[in-house]
Design an enzyme around this catalytic site. Structure first.
Site, PDB file in Angstrom:
ATOM      1  N   TYR A   1       3.459   0.030 -27.043  1.00 22.37           N
ATOM      2  CA  TYR A   1       3.114   1.496 -26.514  1.00 22.37           C
ATOM      3  C   TYR A   1       4.166   2.057 -25.746  1.00 22.37           C
ATOM      4  CZ  TYR A   1      -0.512   3.466 -29.325  1.00 22.37           C
ATOM      5  OH  TYR A   1      -1.465   4.168 -30.370  1.00 22.37           O
TER       6      TYR A   1
ATOM      7  N   GLU B   1     -11.112  -3.140 -34.855  1.00 20.36           N
ATOM      8  CA  GLU B   1     -10.714  -1.788 -34.173  1.00 20.36           C
ATOM      9  C   GLU B   1     -11.072  -0.497 -34.942  1.00 20.36           C
ATOM     10  OE1 GLU B   1      -6.514  -1.934 -33.135  1.00 20.36           O
ATOM     11  OE2 GLU B   1      -6.769  -3.973 -32.320  1.00 20.36           O
TER      12      GLU B   1
ATOM     13  N   HIS C   1      -4.885  -2.393 -27.892  1.00 17.62           N
ATOM     14  CA  HIS C   1      -3.713  -2.330 -28.841  1.00 17.62           C
ATOM     15  C   HIS C   1      -2.595  -1.385 -28.321  1.00 17.62           C
ATOM     16  CE1 HIS C   1      -2.821  -2.651 -33.479  1.00 17.62           C
ATOM     17  NE2 HIS C   1      -1.924  -2.888 -32.619  1.00 17.62           N
TER      18      HIS C   1
ATOM     19  N   ARG D   1      -1.905  -8.801 -34.943  1.00 18.19           N
ATOM     20  CA  ARG D   1      -2.914  -8.018 -35.538  1.00 18.19           C
ATOM     21  C   ARG D   1      -4.243  -9.003 -35.301  1.00 18.19           C
ATOM     22  NH1 ARG D   1      -0.129  -4.039 -35.932  1.00 18.19           N
ATOM     23  NH2 ARG D   1       0.559  -3.215 -37.718  1.00 18.19           N
TER      24      ARG D   1
END
Length: 376
Positions: free
Chosen positions: A253, A232, A249, A203
């Site tokens: 993914y 963000e 970020h 984070r």
């Protein structure tokens, strides 16, 4: 069909495959979701960009909230529980993706992790899997996680920050006995060795990014990899200019991780509302089952670290994500919109387990290391 009305973040993959049998799906931009869009919704499915609290849900008929991500700092879980609204996140769904990001980032920066010492801040699903992977590679590590004092690698934060590679995977905790916001502030950043590497993939606000920018601008020399950022999606482009590798970020993914999150939330929804279980066999959005053959011979000496780095970067090269983020920062689109666009339009990325290699030309030690990283 139960006839539920499901409002879902448009970036959640395989929504139709995993939730289409339950009723009507309404896809929305998660960052800008409004209460008015939930006035006839039974189920809300989000990712980490949506703040779910009383302001969003009070007075709506929503009776289940699912977040297809590992964190919960965007959910007001206390309020949800007080209202009797069951909720679920997807802890661990993308842990392997983030761990692979760590090693691919090191490969991209030509940092040979063999013989390096590692420090891990936060030893939950991601940090714990990284710890396991390091042990499999016979690499020393020190762990700072005040919630896990009995971890065999537990150490003081100062000890962790003294290692060669420091990986931040702590959740964002703003209160309680062990808050993590700005846990890595100016004083902690100054403790990092100039020849060390800092990788932040948990984070953004765990690091005081203003202090980091100021130190790097003043000449602090450690290598810096940031996948997560404060504020963000409107990130500090001045800090981006100073880091060695910056990505939007996306460490978690991989398609594997995204689909695992979707699958976990469907299971939680079925359990919470006594709905039929979902069969993966009925889903058309599963990860590709076939494997992709890599080069049977790396183009460099097969016993060199460069051979391993070359193979990893054939599968995933984070420098492409770095390049896209830097191009977006200098483009005409506002940074916040560009950051979200990069995440929304992220190309398909499969994990190492989907790739195989004819390793007969590689020495035993290198084959073992590649196998420990997940390559078949």
């Amino acid at each position: 069909m139960s006839g539920l009305r499901i409002v879902a973040d448009e970036n959640i993959p395989a929504l139709e495959d995993y939730f289409g049998d339950l009723g009507t799906l309404v896809r929305v931009p998660g960052r800008n979701l409004q209460r008015e869009q939930l006035l006839d919704a039974d189920v809300l499915l989000v990712r980490s960009v949506t703040r779910v609290n009383a302001a969003l849900l009070a007075g709506t008929p929503v009776r289940f909230v699912g977040s297809c991500t590992i964190g919960t700092d965007h959910l007001d879980t206390g309020w949800l529980e007080a209202q009797g609204i069951p909720w679920s996140a997807a802890p661990g769904c993308n842990a392997n993706s983030v761990v692979e990001y760590v090693f691919c980032a090191l490969a991209a920066l030509d940092i040979d992790w063999r013989g390096k010492s590692f420090g891990i801040v936060g030893c939950g699903n991601v940090g714990g899997l990284l710890q396991q992977r390091l042990h499999a590679l016979d690499i020393d590590c020190a762990i700072y996680d005040p919630w896990l004092p009995d971890n065999p690698d537990a150490a003081a934060l100062a000890t962790v920050l003294a290692q060669d590679v420091i990986c931040l995977h702590a959740p964002l905790v703003k209160d309680g006995p062990h808050p993590s916001r700005h846990l890595i502030g100016r004083a902690q950043l100054e403790q990092i060795k100039d020849d060390a590497t800092l990788i932040s993939a948990g984070r953004g606000a765990v690091v005081d990014c203003t202090a980091l920018r100021d130190l790097l601008r003043a000449g602090k020399r450690f290598t810096t990899v940031l996948d997560v950022w404060e504020n963000e999606p409107d990130i500090d482009t001045g800090l981006l200019e100073l880091v060695d590798l910056g990505t939007p970020h996306i460490a978690g993914y991989s398609l594997d991780g995204k689909l695992a999150g979707t699958r976990m939330i469907r299971a939680a929804l079925s359990a919470a509302l006594s709905l039929p279980d979902h069969s993966d066999a009925a889903a058309g959005g599963g990860v590709k089952s076939g494997r992709t053959e890599l080069l049977s011979r790396p183009t460099v000496a097969p016993t060199a670290f460069a051979a391993m780095a070359e193979l990893l970067l054939q599968i995933y090269d984070p420098r492409a994500d770095d390049r896209r983020l830097r191009e977006a920062a200098t483009g005409a689109q506002p940074m916040a919109q560009a950051f979200d666009r990069l995440r929304r339009e992220y190309p398909e990325r499969l994990e190492l387990s989907h790739y195989s290699l004819d390793a007969t030309t590689l020495d035993t030690a290198l084959r073992q290391q590649l196998a420990a990283l997940g390559l078949q």
